[in-house]
Design a protein around this motif. Structure first.
Motif, PDB file in Angstrom:
ATOM      1  N   ALA A  47       0.844  -1.201   0.000  1.00 40.71           N
ATOM      2  CA  ALA A  47       0.000   0.000   0.000  1.00 40.71           C
ATOM      3  C   ALA A  47       0.878   1.249   0.000  1.00 40.71           C
ATOM      4  O   ALA A  47       0.622   2.201  -0.744  1.00 40.71           O
ATOM      5  CB  ALA A  47      -0.928   0.004   1.208  1.00 40.71           C
ATOM      6  N   HIS A  48       1.933   1.239   0.807  1.00 39.59           N
ATOM      7  CA  HIS A  48       2.850   2.377   0.852  1.00 39.59           C
ATOM      8  C   HIS A  48       3.528   2.568  -0.500  1.00 39.59           C
ATOM      9  O   HIS A  48       3.658   3.699  -0.981  1.00 39.59           O
ATOM     10  CB  HIS A  48       3.908   2.178   1.940  1.00 39.59           C
ATOM     11  CG  HIS A  48       3.341   2.072   3.321  1.00 39.59           C
ATOM     12  ND1 HIS A  48       4.072   1.587   4.367  1.00 39.59           N
ATOM     13  CD2 HIS A  48       2.116   2.375   3.822  1.00 39.59           C
ATOM     14  CE1 HIS A  48       3.327   1.595   5.463  1.00 39.59           C
ATOM     15  NE2 HIS A  48       2.136   2.078   5.152  1.00 39.59           N
ATOM     16  N   GLN A  49       3.940   1.468  -1.131  1.00 39.70           N
ATOM     17  CA  GLN A  49       4.590   1.555  -2.440  1.00 39.70           C
ATOM     18  C   GLN A  49       3.642   2.130  -3.491  1.00 39.70           C
ATOM     19  O   GLN A  49       4.058   2.956  -4.310  1.00 39.70           O
ATOM     20  CB  GLN A  49       5.086   0.183  -2.887  1.00 39.70           C
ATOM     21  CG  GLN A  49       6.243  -0.328  -2.094  1.00 39.70           C
ATOM     22  CD  GLN A  49       6.620  -1.747  -2.476  1.00 39.70           C
ATOM     23  OE1 GLN A  49       5.790  -2.510  -2.975  1.00 39.70           O
ATOM     24  NE2 GLN A  49       7.869  -2.104  -2.234  1.00 39.70           N
ATOM     25  N   LEU A  50       2.379   1.700  -3.465  1.00 38.18           N
ATOM     26  CA  LEU A  50       1.415   2.215  -4.438  1.00 38.18           C
ATOM     27  C   LEU A  50       1.208   3.710  -4.260  1.00 38.18           C
ATOM     28  O   LEU A  50       1.112   4.458  -5.240  1.00 38.18           O
ATOM     29  CB  LEU A  50       0.083   1.476  -4.304  1.00 38.18           C
ATOM     30  CG  LEU A  50       0.094  -0.011  -4.676  1.00 38.18           C
ATOM     31  CD1 LEU A  50      -1.248  -0.645  -4.339  1.00 38.18           C
ATOM     32  CD2 LEU A  50       0.447  -0.212  -6.135  1.00 38.18           C
ATOM     33  N   ALA A  51       1.163   4.164  -3.005  1.00 33.07           N
ATOM     34  CA  ALA A  51       1.000   5.595  -2.734  1.00 33.07           C
ATOM     35  C   ALA A  51       2.255   6.369  -3.150  1.00 33.07           C
ATOM     36  O   ALA A  51       2.155   7.412  -3.809  1.00 33.07           O
ATOM     37  CB  ALA A  51       0.693   5.822  -1.259  1.00 33.07           C
ATOM     38  N   ARG A  52       3.429   5.860  -2.785  1.00 33.94           N
ATOM     39  CA  ARG A  52       4.676   6.547  -3.160  1.00 33.94           C
ATOM     40  C   ARG A  52       4.852   6.602  -4.668  1.00 33.94           C
ATOM     41  O   ARG A  52       5.404   7.562  -5.197  1.00 33.94           O
ATOM     42  CB  ARG A  52       5.882   5.847  -2.526  1.00 33.94           C
ATOM     43  CG  ARG A  52       6.123   6.216  -1.088  1.00 33.94           C
ATOM     44  CD  ARG A  52       7.496   5.756  -0.619  1.00 33.94           C
ATOM     45  NE  ARG A  52       7.731   4.339  -0.840  1.00 33.94           N
ATOM     46  CZ  ARG A  52       7.528   3.383   0.051  1.00 33.94           C
ATOM     47  NH1 ARG A  52       7.057   3.673   1.230  1.00 33.94           N
ATOM     48  NH2 ARG A  52       7.791   2.124  -0.234  1.00 33.94           N
ATOM     49  N   ALA A  53       4.392   5.567  -5.364  1.00 33.53           N
ATOM     50  CA  ALA A  53       4.518   5.526  -6.826  1.00 33.53           C
ATOM     51  C   ALA A  53       3.509   6.433  -7.512  1.00 33.53           C
ATOM     52  O   ALA A  53       3.548   6.595  -8.728  1.00 33.53           O
ATOM     53  CB  ALA A  53       4.358   4.092  -7.322  1.00 33.53           C
ATOM     54  N   GLY A  54       2.581   7.001  -6.742  1.00 33.92           N
ATOM     55  CA  GLY A  54       1.601   7.900  -7.327  1.00 33.92           C
ATOM     56  C   GLY A  54       0.471   7.174  -8.036  1.00 33.92           C
ATOM     57  O   GLY A  54      -0.171   7.744  -8.913  1.00 33.92           O
ATOM     58  N   LEU A  55       0.199   5.921  -7.654  1.00 35.21           N
ATOM     59  CA  LEU A  55      -0.875   5.163  -8.277  1.00 35.21           C
ATOM     60  C   LEU A  55      -2.203   5.318  -7.536  1.00 35.21           C
ATOM     61  O   LEU A  55      -3.261   5.171  -8.134  1.00 35.21           O
ATOM     62  CB  LEU A  55      -0.494   3.681  -8.370  1.00 35.21           C
ATOM     63  CG  LEU A  55       0.784   3.387  -9.166  1.00 35.21           C
ATOM     64  CD1 LEU A  55       1.104   1.903  -9.119  1.00 35.21           C
ATOM     65  CD2 LEU A  55       0.667   3.873 -10.590  1.00 35.21           C
ATOM     66  N   ILE A  56      -2.129   5.579  -6.237  1.00 31.55           N
ATOM     67  CA  ILE A  56      -3.324   5.827  -5.421  1.00 31.55           C
ATOM     68  C   ILE A  56      -3.101   7.078  -4.591  1.00 31.55           C
ATOM     69  O   ILE A  56      -1.957   7.469  -4.331  1.00 31.55           O
ATOM     70  CB  ILE A  56      -3.673   4.634  -4.498  1.00 31.55           C
ATOM     71  CG1 ILE A  56      -2.536   4.334  -3.512  1.00 31.55           C
ATOM     72  CG2 ILE A  56      -4.039   3.411  -5.321  1.00 31.55           C
ATOM     73  CD1 ILE A  56      -2.873   3.259  -2.483  1.00 31.55           C
TER      74      ILE A  56
END
Length: 87
Positions: A47-56
Motif C-alpha cells: 500500500a505504501h509503495q502504491l502511494a509513493r509511486a503515485g498510483l493511489i
C-alpha cells in the motif's frame, strides 16, 4: 511522484482494483495505511509503495491519522488497464 520500477504483482493489482471500485480508504500520512471494505489491508508495505509511486491517493485532505476514501490516479488507471472491470 515516482513510478514503480517492477511489474505489479497480483496483490498490488487487487489493491488497485479495490481502490478503483471505491472499496478502499487511506489514512492521511506520509506512509498512508490502506483498508478495504473496512478491514486493514494485510500488506501495508505494498500500500505504501502504491502511494509513493503515485498510483493511489486520498480523495481529500484530512487530519493526520484520519481515514478518507482512496482513489486511483491517472497512472493507477493506466497500470490497471482493462482489469478494473474484473473487480
Amino acid at each position: 511522484m515516482t513510478t514503480m520500477t517492477t511489474e505489479l504483482n497480483r496483490r498490488a493489482m487487487a489493491m488497485l482494483r479495490a481502490v478503483g471500485a471505491g472499496r478502499a480508504e487511506l489514512t492521511c500520512s506520509c506512509e498512508p495505511d490502506l483498508r478495504v471494505d473496512g478491514l486493514p489491508c494485510c500488506d501495508q508495505a505494498t500500500a505504501h509503495q502504491l502511494a509513493r509511486a503515485g498510483l493511489i491517493r486520498p480523495v481529500r485532505a484530512v487530519a493526520v491519522g484520519q481515514w478518507t476514501r482512496a482513489e486511483l490516479t491517472a497512472e493507477g488507471l493506466q497500470a490497471l488497464g482493462d482489469t478494473l472491470a474484473a473487480a
